[in-house]
Design a protein around this motif. Structure first.
Motif, PDB file in Angstrom:
ATOM      1  N   LEU A   1      88.796  35.531  43.992  1.00  0.00           N
ATOM      2  CA  LEU A   1      88.233  36.302  41.914  1.00  0.00           C
ATOM      3  C   LEU A   1      87.231  35.640  41.917  1.00  0.00           C
ATOM      4  CD1 LEU A   1      91.495  34.450  40.447  1.00  0.00           C
ATOM      5  CD2 LEU A   1      91.205  36.176  41.240  1.00  0.00           C
TER       6      LEU A   1
ATOM      7  N   SER B   1      83.528  50.351  39.597  1.00  0.00           N
ATOM      8  CA  SER B   1      84.389  50.157  38.254  1.00  0.00           C
ATOM      9  C   SER B   1      84.425  51.262  37.574  1.00  0.00           C
ATOM     10  CB  SER B   1      83.565  48.719  37.205  1.00  0.00           C
ATOM     11  OG  SER B   1      82.836  48.865  36.933  1.00  0.00           O
TER      12      SER B   1
ATOM     13  N   LEU C   1      87.605  53.028  37.352  1.00  0.00           N
ATOM     14  CA  LEU C   1      88.650  53.616  36.920  1.00  0.00           C
ATOM     15  C   LEU C   1      88.998  52.819  35.480  1.00  0.00           C
ATOM     16  CD1 LEU C   1      91.191  54.725  37.875  1.00  0.00           C
ATOM     17  CD2 LEU C   1      91.623  52.205  38.924  1.00  0.00           C
ATOM     18  N   LYS C   2      88.598  53.008  34.843  1.00  0.00           N
ATOM     19  CA  LYS C   2      88.231  53.159  33.301  1.00  0.00           C
ATOM     20  C   LYS C   2      87.761  53.908  32.581  1.00  0.00           C
ATOM     21  CE  LYS C   2      83.274  50.630  32.988  1.00  0.00           C
ATOM     22  NZ  LYS C   2      82.522  49.853  33.068  1.00  0.00           N
TER      23      LYS C   2
ATOM     24  N   ARG D   1      92.971  49.380  25.975  1.00  0.00           N
ATOM     25  CA  ARG D   1      91.785  49.853  26.668  1.00  0.00           C
ATOM     26  C   ARG D   1      91.132  48.751  26.675  1.00  0.00           C
ATOM     27  NH1 ARG D   1      88.854  55.193  24.710  1.00  0.00           N
ATOM     28  NH2 ARG D   1      86.475  53.318  24.686  1.00  0.00           N
TER      29      ARG D   1
ATOM     30  N   GLN E   1      91.595  47.066  30.285  1.00  0.00           N
ATOM     31  CA  GLN E   1      91.187  47.740  31.313  1.00  0.00           C
ATOM     32  C   GLN E   1      89.430  47.672  31.720  1.00  0.00           C
ATOM     33  OE1 GLN E   1      93.595  49.095  34.251  1.00  0.00           O
ATOM     34  NE2 GLN E   1      94.983  48.021  32.462  1.00  0.00           N
ATOM     35  N   THR E   2      89.236  47.019  32.433  1.00  0.00           N
ATOM     36  CA  THR E   2      87.399  47.222  32.947  1.00  0.00           C
ATOM     37  C   THR E   2      87.390  47.494  33.550  1.00  0.00           C
ATOM     38  OG1 THR E   2      87.524  45.144  34.265  1.00  0.00           O
ATOM     39  CG2 THR E   2      87.328  44.855  31.771  1.00  0.00           C
ATOM     40  N   GLY E   3      88.257  47.800  34.530  1.00  0.00           N
ATOM     41  CA  GLY E   3      87.741  48.564  35.781  1.00  0.00           C
ATOM     42  C   GLY E   3      87.948  47.746  37.380  1.00  0.00           C
ATOM     43  N   PHE E   4      87.164  46.411  36.795  1.00  0.00           N
ATOM     44  CA  PHE E   4      86.789  45.579  37.418  1.00  0.00           C
ATOM     45  C   PHE E   4      87.585  44.859  38.587  1.00  0.00           C
ATOM     46  CE2 PHE E   4      83.315  44.495  34.244  1.00  0.00           C
ATOM     47  CZ  PHE E   4      82.233  45.033  34.671  1.00  0.00           C
TER      48      PHE E   4
ATOM     49  N   ARG F   1      87.640  41.897  40.210  1.00  0.00           N
ATOM     50  CA  ARG F   1      88.364  41.035  40.329  1.00  0.00           C
ATOM     51  C   ARG F   1      88.732  40.411  38.813  1.00  0.00           C
ATOM     52  NH1 ARG F   1      83.596  37.617  40.310  1.00  0.00           N
ATOM     53  NH2 ARG F   1      82.683  39.405  39.314  1.00  0.00           N
ATOM     54  N   SER F   2      88.752  41.293  37.928  1.00  0.00           N
ATOM     55  CA  SER F   2      89.709  41.275  36.704  1.00  0.00           C
ATOM     56  C   SER F   2      91.168  41.212  36.825  1.00  0.00           C
ATOM     57  CB  SER F   2      89.374  41.698  35.784  1.00  0.00           C
ATOM     58  OG  SER F   2      88.044  41.561  35.473  1.00  0.00           O
TER      59      SER F   2
ATOM     60  N   ALA G   1      92.701  41.253  39.387  1.00  0.00           N
ATOM     61  CA  ALA G   1      92.963  40.167  40.842  1.00  0.00           C
ATOM     62  C   ALA G   1      93.789  38.842  39.514  1.00  0.00           C
ATOM     63  CB  ALA G   1      92.167  40.179  41.726  1.00  0.00           C
ATOM     64  N   VAL G   2      92.322  38.806  38.883  1.00  0.00           N
ATOM     65  CA  VAL G   2      93.024  37.631  38.181  1.00  0.00           C
ATOM     66  C   VAL G   2      94.484  37.746  37.143  1.00  0.00           C
ATOM     67  CG1 VAL G   2      92.688  35.855  35.915  1.00  0.00           C
ATOM     68  CG2 VAL G   2      91.147  37.125  37.146  1.00  0.00           C
TER      69      VAL G   2
ATOM     70  N   LEU H   1      97.381  37.305  40.401  1.00  0.00           N
ATOM     71  CA  LEU H   1      97.854  36.111  40.395  1.00  0.00           C
ATOM     72  C   LEU H   1      97.967  35.408  39.655  1.00  0.00           C
ATOM     73  CD1 LEU H   1      97.127  34.113  43.161  1.00  0.00           C
ATOM     74  CD2 LEU H   1      94.667  33.287  41.476  1.00  0.00           C
ATOM     75  N   GLY H   2      97.952  35.906  37.983  1.00  0.00           N
ATOM     76  CA  GLY H   2      99.025  34.933  36.862  1.00  0.00           C
ATOM     77  C   GLY H   2     100.252  35.560  37.383  1.00  0.00           C
TER      78      GLY H   2
ATOM     79  N   ALA I   1     101.932  33.529  39.500  1.00  0.00           N
ATOM     80  CA  ALA I   1     102.180  31.990  39.164  1.00  0.00           C
ATOM     81  C   ALA I   1     104.062  32.647  38.165  1.00  0.00           C
ATOM     82  CB  ALA I   1     101.587  31.923  37.764  1.00  0.00           C
TER      83      ALA I   1
ATOM     84  N   VAL J   1     106.736  32.641  40.458  1.00  0.00           N
ATOM     85  CA  VAL J   1     106.968  32.176  40.730  1.00  0.00           C
ATOM     86  C   VAL J   1     107.602  31.117  39.997  1.00  0.00           C
ATOM     87  CG1 VAL J   1     106.071  29.893  42.192  1.00  0.00           C
ATOM     88  CG2 VAL J   1     105.454  32.366  42.342  1.00  0.00           C
ATOM     89  N   LEU J   2     107.160  30.815  38.496  1.00  0.00           N
ATOM     90  CA  LEU J   2     107.694  30.256  37.878  1.00  0.00           C
ATOM     91  C   LEU J   2     109.626  30.579  37.305  1.00  0.00           C
ATOM     92  CD1 LEU J   2     106.763  28.092  35.455  1.00  0.00           C
ATOM     93  CD2 LEU J   2     105.863  29.610  34.093  1.00  0.00           C
TER      94      LEU J   2
ATOM     95  N   GLN K   1      85.380  34.794  33.755  1.00  0.00           N
ATOM     96  CA  GLN K   1      86.293  35.041  34.714  1.00  0.00           C
ATOM     97  C   GLN K   1      86.422  34.285  35.488  1.00  0.00           C
ATOM     98  OE1 GLN K   1      87.607  37.709  36.012  1.00  0.00           O
ATOM     99  NE2 GLN K   1      87.486  37.309  37.814  1.00  0.00           N
TER     100      GLN K   1
ATOM    101  N   LEU L   1     101.938  25.516  40.637  1.00  0.00           N
ATOM    102  CA  LEU L   1     103.562  25.640  41.332  1.00  0.00           C
ATOM    103  C   LEU L   1     103.679  25.417  42.905  1.00  0.00           C
ATOM    104  CD1 LEU L   1     103.401  28.766  39.127  1.00  0.00           C
ATOM    105  CD2 LEU L   1     105.087  26.865  38.816  1.00  0.00           C
TER     106      LEU L   1
END
Lengths: 99, 652, 274
Positions: free
Chosen positions: A22, A95, A97-98, B621, B624-627, B629-630, B632-633, B636-637, B640, B643-644, C91, C105
């Protein structure tokens, strides 16, 4: 020794790997963080295999390793190609893809 | 007269009932070549329309040759048919299978019998004359080749119409003549009025075509076929209700094509076309297709008296309407068009009388084809010499300057008002007789119609050929070239002797047609000589009134105000206004409201949904940043959450 | 007891290696930290009755995959270091929240789970030893998965080759063409080729500019990649800078040596060229 310790270690390593994905912008570091997460998962598998006396966990870990190897080959090729055209190894630069 | 009656009586004695019962034989020998009738003009049309400018020089000759070849072929077939015994004169020529859909199949086959050969000779004969006439009439038109192509197309379609042995195949010809009519009315498409008139004719004809389509659909529902032989032979077994329905649908189709009330409005506007077209299509042949349809469907109408009554009513209304309109028009072609409507009204009325009238309808149709084509061509000749002037108030005294046109026109005139021994006298008189035999009201309608006919035709004659000269052009009106007057003479001659010849030559047309149409004797409510006297008296009165109004007094150049009837007649008895008010306006309002509903309601819902989705996605839209890592967050959310969820599910 | 000692020694190393991966600014340091983590994981595998996996971990992961990473790092630039400034708004916060949530969790799961105090051990599952048992499973129960994975590996190899393959779009210039091009397009002075880098007593390397016959250092002799990276030595370093004594000597022997040494003018021009 209580095998739960291994599980806790696995959780810690997994979380650190996730944080690496991240936070780090460098595609290689992010990729290595993914590998770290896979390894953490493998550790959990091996621990469970021993905990329950069932070899299947080790087999799964083995397959994870093989798939990870394949993934690394392709992933690194992609990174190299991107670097060649964009002169950057930052995941944020790719980036488009937007809208 | 007496001989006619005796002939009728003998015929009725031997044969009664309806037509269609005649045995139909497979064609052999020369009859096998019936398809050539259609092929010649079709080939001509193809050459002229596909050949393009290369055929410009000889286009008119090719057109005439195709039509004449078809006429010669028709003559050959006619004489071959005369040579056959009177009960074996119907032949069917099987060509190919057109449609085969399960239980329903349509064969393209031609039916050549006494009725269709009559039409073939009329179409190709008058058609050939008009082709020849057109050479002169269209001489200065640079699109003459195309004109002849359309004419040939028309002749081919019309021949298919009368030769088909299946309603569906007939419908192809039916639509083909509609197309040719559309193309030819709008031939001078640079004139706005011509293209509008063509469109109007096409649209009104579509209404009639719907009747045809519905009739055919009903036939398929009732008989399982649209072939003549199947339909006619099984008509006996069908319920009267269905037969009436089919008859009414067919009548609607006939009304559209033959400009009968209530679909009469297009014919007057159709005069925008070149005059030979008016003569051929809108006087002699195409507009009589409705009469042909009714006579051909005799087997259905014989069993559906209500439908026949409707036919009579439509015919009576139209014959009076057309006559009244014809009285008020100053445009020579429109006056003749009103007359055409009226005369076709006579035919339809006769056809509605059943076996008593079918033959007379066809008889009048043929004679009318002669004299009306003659008069239209005469009118065209006048226009040709008058620099395309059509207003009769600008004519006058032309009999000196155009003697040939005048003489031939006069033959047609005497024929149409029914002066013996001209053609119209025989045919119209028969119809009046039959009408009186049926009942008083139709008889009176035909009688009054005859009187009005005499009035308006005399008015037309007087305004055009007699009286003071009202034209002002520096160039004197001139007689037309021989290529135009030639056909006029031929048609004029036919107008003189056609009626007598058809009725008495050989077996006469009534006997000739009897195997197809059947015959019935009618009892006159009064002696025949009395009726003839009354009719002639009425005609003379009409002529006298016209003479009093237009012959003794000088014709005014400006249009007089006229009384209410005249004004109404000038406006086509408000037929257009009626259509506009009853059909067009509500249709427009309907479409407007539908468009409004479509725009606001349907489109509004659709566009609104689209706008809402678009706005929503424009906001979404942003996510949709294209990043990577966003994302990925988010992943991961999501892990979570999964799992919850699993924890919550397994919690208890 | 021995296992506990191993764990408590190697577990911190593993965690430190992982943290090193995440927090090192240079990718190569991160790779080395990860290698440390992997080796400690290999030891854990061996300790947990998985000697085969332990060896594979060392051979495949530490040996092959990490080396692959290192190669790529070298390709991309071994010494490029990342900026720590976060460019995506929110971020860091989102990442912290997500990771904390996952940690909580997973911890919750682990705490709530009823796990045995003592491991059951694999003695029963692997009567003939670990490797034969794994072989048995891979080539017996999981043979189909094994085949599929083999196909996957081959596909990956082909894919990597396809991805990194560079299509030549113009024919490679021959020696002859290069010569012709050099004469027709290049400066006549360069026709004989660029001067080779200089070799000096202090610097025996390609990053040292050559001295031309007149004694001036030539910039063309140094690879321009090295210059761009700042790895080449400056030409100024090898230019002859006249000391005050030299100037005196020059003034004295002005008549003796008409071919003067490079003067301040030359210097200035040299500076411009630099």
């Amino acid at each position: 020794m209580n095998p739960t310790n291994y599980l806790v270690l696995s959780i810690i390593l997994f979380s650190i790997g996730a944080a690496g994905v991240l936070i780090r912008r460098n595609a290689l570091v992010a990729f290595m963080s993914v590998e770290l997460m896979l390894n953490a998962g493998n550790l959990a598998f091996v621990t469970f295999a021993r905990m329950h006396g069932n070899l299947d966990g080790q087999i799964v870990a083995f397959f994870v390793m093989v798939v990870a190897a394949a993934e690394v080959v392709v992933g690194l090729a992609i990174i190299v190609t991107i670097f060649r055209t964009r002169r950057s190894a930052s995941v944020d630069d790719a980036s488009l893809l937007k809208l | 007269m007496t001989s006619t009656l005796s002939a009728l009586a003998t015929a009725v004695a031997t044969e009664g009932g309806h037509g269609g019962g005649q045995a139909v034989a497979e064609a052999t020998g020369v009859f096998d070549l019936t398809w050539l009738l259609i092929a010649f003009p079709l080939l001509g049309a193809a050459i002229l329309l596909v050949g393009g400018r290369r055929t410009d020089k000889v286009g008119h000759l090719i057109g005439c040759a195709a039509s004449i070849a078809s006429f010669v072929m028709g003559l050959v077939l006619f004489f071959a048919m005369v040579g056959e015994p009177s009960d074996g004169r119907a032949f069917t020529v099987q060509l190919w299978e057109y449609v085969n859909a399960g239980g329903y199949s349509v064969d393209v086959s031609l039916l050549l019998d006494q009725l269709s050969i009559s039409f073939v000779l009329l179409i190709t004969g008058v058609g050939s004359l008009i082709h020849i006439y057109s050479i002169g009439y269209m001489e200065h038109d640079e699109r003459r080749r195309r004109f002849f192509g359309y004419l040939n197309l028309f002749v081919a379609a019309m021949l298919l119409l009368v030769l088909a042995s299946d309603y569906l195949v007939m419908f192809i010809g039916w639509e083909g003549v509609g197309l040719a009519s559309y193309l030819l009315i709008g031939f001078w498409q640079h004139k706005d009025s011509a293209s509008v008139a063509a469109k109007k004719a096409f649209v009104v004809n579509r209404v009639g075509d719907m009747g045809m389509v519905l009739a055919m659909a009903s036939m398929i529902a009732v008989f399982g076929s649209t072939a003549f032989d199947v339909v006619f032979s099984s008509a006996e077994g069908a319920s009267t209700g269905w037969l009436t329905v089919i008859g009414l649908f067919l009548l609607l189709g006939a009304c559209g094509k033959s400009a009968q009330f209530p679909l009469q409005s297009w014919l007057l506007d159709a005069m925008e076309g070149p005059t030979p077209v008016s003569a051929l299509i809108h006087a002699a042949t195409m507009v009589t297709a409705g009469v042909y349809l009714i006579v051909r469907s005799a087997a259905i109408y014989d069993l559906a008296p209500d439908a026949r009554t409707a036919v009579v009513v439509v015919g009576a209304i139209t014959l009076l309407m057309g006559a009244i309109i014809g009285c008020a028009k100053d445009d020579i072609k429109k006056a003749l068009a009103g007359s055409t409507m009226s005369q076709i009204g006579y035919m339809v009325l006769a056809a509605g009388l059943g076996p008593a009238g079918y033959a007379f309808a066809i008889f009048h149709l043929l004679t009318h084809g002669f004299f009306k084509a003659n008069m239209f061509l005469g009118a065209g000749s006048v226009m040709h010499g008058m620099n395309d002037e059509v207003n009769m108030r600008r004519y006058g005294g032309l009999r000196i300057l155009m003697p040939a046109t005048f003489l031939t026109f006069a033959m047609g005139y005497l024929a149409i008002i029914g002066i013996p021994p001209f053609a119209g006298y025989f045919s119209k008189d028969k119809i009046i007789e039959a009408a009186f035999a049926d009942n008083w009201i139709t008889g009176l309608a035909t009688l009054i119609g005859a009187g009005i006919t005499a009035f308006y035709m005399t008015r037309l004659m007087l305004m055009t050929f007699f009286g003071n000269r009202r034209w002002k052009q520096s160039e004197l009106p001139h007689e037309s070239p021989p290529v135009m007057t030639g056909p006029l003479w031929v048609l004029g001659a036919l107008s003189v002797v056609g009626g007598f010849g058809l009725l008495y030559l050989g077996a006469g047309i009534v006997d000739w047609l009897a195997p197809v149409t059947g015959e019935a004797h009618h009892d006159l409510p009064m002696p025949l000589w009395l009726l003839i006297t009354i009719t002639l008296a009425t005609v003379v009165v009409g002529v006298a009134v016209a003479w009093a109004m237009f012959g003794r007094r000088a014709v005014r150049e400006d249009v007089p105000a006229g009384n209410a009837i005249t004004v109404a007649a000038r406006n086509d008895l408000y037929g257009d206004a009626f259509n506009e008010a009853v059909f067009m306006r509500p249709g427009q309002y309907l479409t407007r409201s539908l468009v409004y509903f479509e725009n606001r309601g349907v489109d509004g819902a659709v566009v609104g949904t689209a706008t809402a989705v678009g706005g929503l996605s424009a906001r979404m839209r942003r996510w949709q940043t294209g990043f990577v890592r966003s994302y990925a967050v988010t992943m991961l959310g999501g892990v979570a959450v999964v799992v919850l969820a699993m924890l919550l599910v397994r919690l208890p | 007891m021995g296992e506990a000692a191993l764990f408590w020694i190697m577990a911190p190393i593993a965690v430190l290696g992982a943290l090193g991966l995440v927090f090192s600014r240079k990718a190569v340091h991160g790779a080395l930290s990860l290698a440390a983590t992997m080796i400690s994981l290999a030891l854990f595998y061996i300790a947990q009755e998985a000697p085969f996996l332990g060896v594979v971990q060392i051979v495949v992961y530490t040996g092959a995959i990490m080396m692959l990473f290192l190669f790529v790092i070298m390709l991309i630039g071994i010494d490029s270091s990342d900026s720590r400034v976060e460019t995506i708004r929110g971020q860091r916060v989102a990442a912290t929240l997500a990771v904390t949530g996952v940690v909580l969790l997973l911890a919750g799961v682990t705490i709530r789970a009823t796990l045995p105090e003592e491991p059951a051990g694999l003695a029963q599952a692997t009567p003939d030893g670990n490797v034969p048992a794994i072989a048995d499973a891979i080539f017996g129960t999981y043979v189909w998965a094994f085949e599929v994975v083999a196909a996957l590996l081959i596909t990956a190899a082909v894919g990597a080759m396809t991805l990194t393959h560079r299509e030549r779009i113009v024919a490679k210039a021959t020696q002859r063409e290069l010569s012709i091009k050099r004469f027709s397009e290049g400066a006549p002075g360069d026709a004989a080729g660029l001067p080779v880098p200089g070799v000096y007593a202090r610097h025996n390397a390609v990053d040292t500019p050559a001295l031309l016959p007149d004694g001036t250092p030539s910039e063309d002799s140094v690879n321009r990649v090295l210059v761009a990276r700042g790895a080449a030595r400056s030409t100024d370093e090898f230019r002859h800078h006249p000391t005050p004594a030299d100037i005196e000597a020059a003034a004295e022997g002005d008549a003796d040596e008409p071919a003067g040494e490079p003067g301040p003018d030359d210097d200035a021009s040299g500076g411009e060229r630099a």
